[in-house]
Write a protein that holds these residues in place. Structure first.
Motif, PDB file in Angstrom:
ATOM      1  N   GLN A 133       0.827  -1.208   0.000  1.00 12.80           N
ATOM      2  CA  GLN A 133       0.000   0.000   0.000  1.00 12.80           C
ATOM      3  C   GLN A 133       0.863   1.262   0.000  1.00 12.80           C
ATOM      4  OE1 GLN A 133      -3.166  -0.079   2.888  1.00 12.80           O
ATOM      5  NE2 GLN A 133      -3.236   2.134   3.097  1.00 12.80           N
ATOM      6  N   GLU A 134       1.807   1.342   0.904  1.00 12.91           N
ATOM      7  CA  GLU A 134       2.590   2.562   1.026  1.00 12.91           C
ATOM      8  C   GLU A 134       3.512   2.759  -0.177  1.00 12.91           C
ATOM      9  OE1 GLU A 134       4.455   3.204   4.754  1.00 12.91           O
ATOM     10  OE2 GLU A 134       2.681   2.678   5.911  1.00 12.91           O
ATOM     11  N   THR A 135       4.146   1.675  -0.620  1.00  8.55           N
ATOM     12  CA  THR A 135       5.020   1.793  -1.783  1.00  8.55           C
ATOM     13  C   THR A 135       4.215   2.140  -3.028  1.00  8.55           C
ATOM     14  OG1 THR A 135       6.584   0.200  -0.854  1.00  8.55           O
ATOM     15  CG2 THR A 135       6.677   0.561  -3.226  1.00  8.55           C
ATOM     16  N   GLY A 136       3.065   1.493  -3.186  1.00 10.07           N
ATOM     17  CA  GLY A 136       2.226   1.755  -4.348  1.00 10.07           C
ATOM     18  C   GLY A 136       1.803   3.207  -4.434  1.00 10.07           C
ATOM     19  N   PHE A 137       1.397   3.777  -3.312  1.00 13.31           N
ATOM     20  CA  PHE A 137       0.895   5.144  -3.375  1.00 13.31           C
ATOM     21  C   PHE A 137       2.006   6.180  -3.326  1.00 13.31           C
ATOM     22  CE2 PHE A 137      -2.849   2.697  -2.006  1.00 13.31           C
ATOM     23  CZ  PHE A 137      -3.546   2.861  -3.188  1.00 13.31           C
ATOM     24  N   ASN A 138       3.179   5.798  -2.811  1.00 15.97           N
ATOM     25  CA  ASN A 138       4.348   6.664  -3.021  1.00 15.97           C
ATOM     26  C   ASN A 138       4.684   6.725  -4.507  1.00 15.97           C
ATOM     27  OD1 ASN A 138       4.685   7.329  -0.361  1.00 15.97           O
ATOM     28  ND2 ASN A 138       6.406   5.960   0.011  1.00 15.97           N
ATOM     29  N   SER A 187      -6.160  -0.319   7.666  1.00 10.82           N
ATOM     30  CA  SER A 187      -5.790   0.790   6.786  1.00 10.82           C
ATOM     31  C   SER A 187      -6.012   0.469   5.318  1.00 10.82           C
ATOM     32  CB  SER A 187      -4.323   1.169   7.005  1.00 10.82           C
ATOM     33  OG  SER A 187      -3.477   0.069   6.703  1.00 10.82           O
ATOM     34  N   ALA A 188      -6.347  -0.787   5.009  1.00 16.40           N
ATOM     35  CA  ALA A 188      -6.566  -1.164   3.611  1.00 16.40           C
ATOM     36  C   ALA A 188      -7.707  -0.372   2.988  1.00 16.40           C
ATOM     37  CB  ALA A 188      -6.855  -2.661   3.518  1.00 16.40           C
ATOM     38  N   THR A 189      -8.721  -0.028   3.771  1.00 17.53           N
ATOM     39  CA  THR A 189      -9.866   0.712   3.225  1.00 17.53           C
ATOM     40  C   THR A 189      -9.441   2.097   2.766  1.00 17.53           C
ATOM     41  OG1 THR A 189     -11.366  -0.510   4.674  1.00 17.53           O
ATOM     42  CG2 THR A 189     -12.191   1.542   3.722  1.00 17.53           C
ATOM     43  N   PHE A 190      -8.629   2.771   3.560  1.00 24.77           N
ATOM     44  CA  PHE A 190      -8.127   4.073   3.134  1.00 24.77           C
ATOM     45  C   PHE A 190      -7.263   3.923   1.888  1.00 24.77           C
ATOM     46  CE2 PHE A 190      -5.138   7.657   3.264  1.00 24.77           C
ATOM     47  CZ  PHE A 190      -6.034   8.713   3.325  1.00 24.77           C
ATOM     48  N   LEU A 248      -3.960   9.845   8.542  1.00 20.91           N
ATOM     49  CA  LEU A 248      -4.260   8.479   8.117  1.00 20.91           C
ATOM     50  C   LEU A 248      -3.163   7.925   7.231  1.00 20.91           C
ATOM     51  CD1 LEU A 248      -8.103   8.695   7.395  1.00 20.91           C
ATOM     52  CD2 LEU A 248      -6.977   7.570   9.297  1.00 20.91           C
ATOM     53  N   ARG A 249      -2.586   8.773   6.394  1.00 18.72           N
ATOM     54  CA  ARG A 249      -1.491   8.305   5.543  1.00 18.72           C
ATOM     55  C   ARG A 249      -0.250   7.987   6.366  1.00 18.72           C
ATOM     56  NH1 ARG A 249      -3.258  12.646   1.872  1.00 18.72           N
ATOM     57  NH2 ARG A 249      -4.304  11.680   0.085  1.00 18.72           N
TER      58      ARG A 249
END
Length: 682
Positions: free
Chosen positions: A381-386, A435-438, A655-656
């Motif tokens: 999630q974090e790598t993808g959205f970075n 946190s998957a929903t966010f 949240l991020r």
């Protein structure tokens, strides 16, 4: 590597144990007989120590060994000193020729009558030779021989002498060296092997490492070796990792490689933080990536692969973040991908209820699998959205020629949503973090932006669908509503905004999950209450979609102008009412207390008939006033709400940055509530 260097440097402190050496007349035989105190050191620290001994004896170690060779030593003690001296020269200079001389002398020490001391040095030297040649099997054999033939046999005599402090007496001989022998063997296996690049075949030594971790062995003699100088802390960390659910099924080889990679990663992170994308930072990043690659190559189980990927993705995400901040690509190839990480997640999730033994998780159970899956999900999630943030910034800078970047954003967001739809929709799967929903909100939002940029009508309609899905998952941020408005504006469908969002917000306003949340005390409850009130009001929804939060002053001025216009209408209506009353007074029929309705065309004082539109104008003004009252009332309610939301701290940022933020739990429960409601609705 710096951890290893620090631990190795600590060996210099162990040389303090040489104080007992200094009590005798300084001589190389004495210093070499006590070499077990400082043999774990190498390079510059060892060179400094040997130079000090040379100054004290008046002879360098090289000259002493040359003199010893000239008389062809036959005594066992001299032969041992010759072997130990050559080993020290090798450790000081890294010269293979010195190691070859030491190994040749060591083989001569291994006789049936050899004492523990000779066997200790023989196997120590031959273990170094095996490391130099990259022979894991020989290294393992000599490490076990060190324990079996030289160290373990000393434990009983040491235990007998230690209570009486007789182990410190000269007559105790080599028995008194036991605490140092524990330390030296630990450093040889855990540190020296990694310095020499041995990345295979160490697994048989895991049992020996666990024995060294037993109380009373490494770190168990603070009167001899201070705790600050002991490798106990690192040894315990290795054993804990070995026994834990990230050891590739208990592999010592893998555990040491992963610890080394994590240290390299920490060094790269520090360089990036200090100097940005400097040459040093790029080189440190390459070293970390290579270390993770080596660890992945040695992973035999799903457990090991997941442990590597979880950490390697973190490094990749940090590079994307630097990319966005610096506005340039890092220029470092990292051979880890989100697609492979997603495949690993699917594979491990599929064996969650069975096959744990073959996956490496058998002794740790399903709870360990769930934790590993959650950790991997977090990094995806974090790598993808970075990555999405970096691509989006680059796409905005590139302008019309950014199609490839928008396509990459769409691929990344679609990959995440496939995982989310497969694994996060069930009620509270323990393998998926709250946190998957966010994350799904961010994915829908990113996909909406990418589709909107395509300028294709079908894609733009799909962008609206994703923007609505984003708002459903996270309705407590302005960007969700402005995204819906943007997609509709691009298609000329602004008039559909309110019907679409009203259908969406009804379930949010009426949510029992939110109601229960608001009833419970919490720091986020006031902000959520403001949002729920805002989502229940149509004009506030319009403000959220179309108003510019930087122009609240203009919106306030518009409200003031409506109030002014309303006052003007009221004044005009009052004037007409006064005129009507005067007219009616002049046509009053004598003798009647309550005259009938006013005559429609009565002469005015000037002798002309009164304008027949007075009643029509009054009616127009009353209707206009009612409309103005409704607008003023709506705006007076909506504008303060919109202003509070615009001026409040954005809920997206915490949240991020915080995986454990309480709002993540609320969003997931809200999504489950809405999904359940949608499937049960007739």
């Amino acid at each position: 590597m710096r951890r290893i260097e620090r631990l190795a440097a600590v060996a210099v402190v162990l040389m303090a144990g040489g104080a007992r050496v200094a009590e005798a007349t300084p001589s190389w035989p004495t210093y070499l007989d006590y070499a077990h105190v400082y043999v774990s050191s190498h390079g510059a620290p060892l060179a400094e120590r040997l130079d000090q001994y040379a100054a004290e004896t008046g002879t360098s170690l090289d000259d002493y060994l040359a003199a010893l060779d000239s008389r062809s030593p036959t005594a066992t003690a001299d032969a041992r000193r010759r072997a130990v001296g050559a080993l020290l020269l090798y450790l000081r200079d890294g010269e293979p020729r010195a190691l070859a001389q030491a190994a040749a002398a060591a083989r001569r020490l291994k006789t049936p009558a050899a004492r523990r001391e000779e066997l200790y040095w023989a196997h120590t030297i031959l273990a170094h030779e095996a490391l130099e040649r990259g022979r894991a099997d020989a290294f393992v054999a000599h490490a076990f021989a060190l324990w079996r033939d030289a160290i373990a046999p000393l434990e009983a005599p040491y235990a007998t002498l230690a209570p009486l402090s007789l182990h410190e007496e000269g007559g105790a001989g080599f028995v008194s060296a036991l605490p140092y022998l524990y330390e030296n063997l630990t450093r040889l296996i855990l540190i020296r092997s990694q310095e020499r690049g041995l990345d295979r075949g160490l697994d048989p030594l895991a049992a020996l490492v666990r024995m060294l971790d037993d109380p009373g062995r490494v770190g168990g003699h603070p009167d001899v070796i201070p705790r600050s100088a002991s490798s106990r802390a690192y040894l315990t960390r290795v054993v804990q990792r070995l026994n834990g659910p990230e050891s590739d099924g208990g592999s010592l080889t893998f555990t040491l490689l992963l610890l080394e990679a994590a240290q390299r990663h920490a060094e790269a992170r520090a360089e990036l933080a200090a100097d940005g994308l400097s040459p040093r930072a790029r080189e440190a990043t390459r070293r970390a990536s290579s270390a993770y690659t080596r660890a992945l190559a040695r992973a035999r189980t799903t457990q090991g692969q997941v442990a590597v990927y979880t950490r390697a993705l973190r490094q990749l995400g940090e590079l994307y973040a630097v990319h966005q901040r610096a506005g340039e690509a890092p220029g470092v190839e990292v051979p880890f991908t989100l697609e492979r990480a997603a495949t690993l997640f699917e594979h491990l999730h599929a064996r969650r209820e069975h096959g744990l033994e073959s996956g490496g998780y058998g002794p740790h159970g399903t709870a360990a699998v769930d934790q590993a899956l959650r950790d991997l999900w977090h990094e995806i999630q974090e790598t993808g959205f970075n990555a999405v943030d970096a691509y989006r910034a680059a796409a905005i800078d590139a302008g019309p020629g950014a199609d490839a970047l928008w396509q990459q954003i769409a691929r990344t967001c679609s990959l995440y949503l496939r995982l989310f739809d497969r694994h996060a929709r069930s009620n509270g799967s323990a393998a998926v973090p709250d946190s998957a929903t966010f994350g799904a909100y961010e994915a829908h939002s990113g996909l909406a932006a990418a589709l909107l940029a395509s300028r294709n009508p079908d894609a733009q309609r799909e962008a609206t669908r994703h923007a609505l899905a984003a708002a459903r998952l996270f309705p407590f941020g302005r960007s969700a509503w402005t995204e819906i408005a943007r997609t509709l504006e691009a298609q000329g469908r602004e008039s559909e905004y309110l019907p679409l969002v009203r259908a969406l917000t009804t379930s949010i306003v009426d949510s029992r999950v939110i109601e229960a949340w608001l009833d419970a005390p919490g720091a986020s409850a006031p902000a959520l209450r403001d949002w729920r009130e805002a989502l229940a009001d149509e004009l506030t929804l319009l403000h959220l979609g179309f108003a510019d939060s930087n122009r609240i002053g203009a919106l306030t001025e518009r409200l003031r102008s409506l109030e002014t216009r309303r006052a003007e209408v009221a004044a005009e209506l009052s004037t007409l009412q006064t005129a009507r009353e005067r007219r009616n007074a002049r046509v009053r029929i004598p003798g009647l207390v309550d005259p009938p309705t006013a005559l429609p065309a009565v002469a005015s004082l000037g002798g002309q008939p009164e304008a027949p539109g007075i009643e029509d104008r009054s009616q127009e003004l009353r209707e206009l006033g009612a409309r103005l009252d409704a607008q003023i009332d709506a705006r007076a309610r909506a504008l303060p709400r919109f202003q509070r939301l615009a001026e409040a701290a954005a809920l997206e940022d915490p949240l991020r940055g915080d995986r454990g933020h309480a709002l993540h739990s609320l969003l997931r429960r809200l999504e489950i509530e809405q999904s359940t409601s949608a499937t049960t609705r007739p």
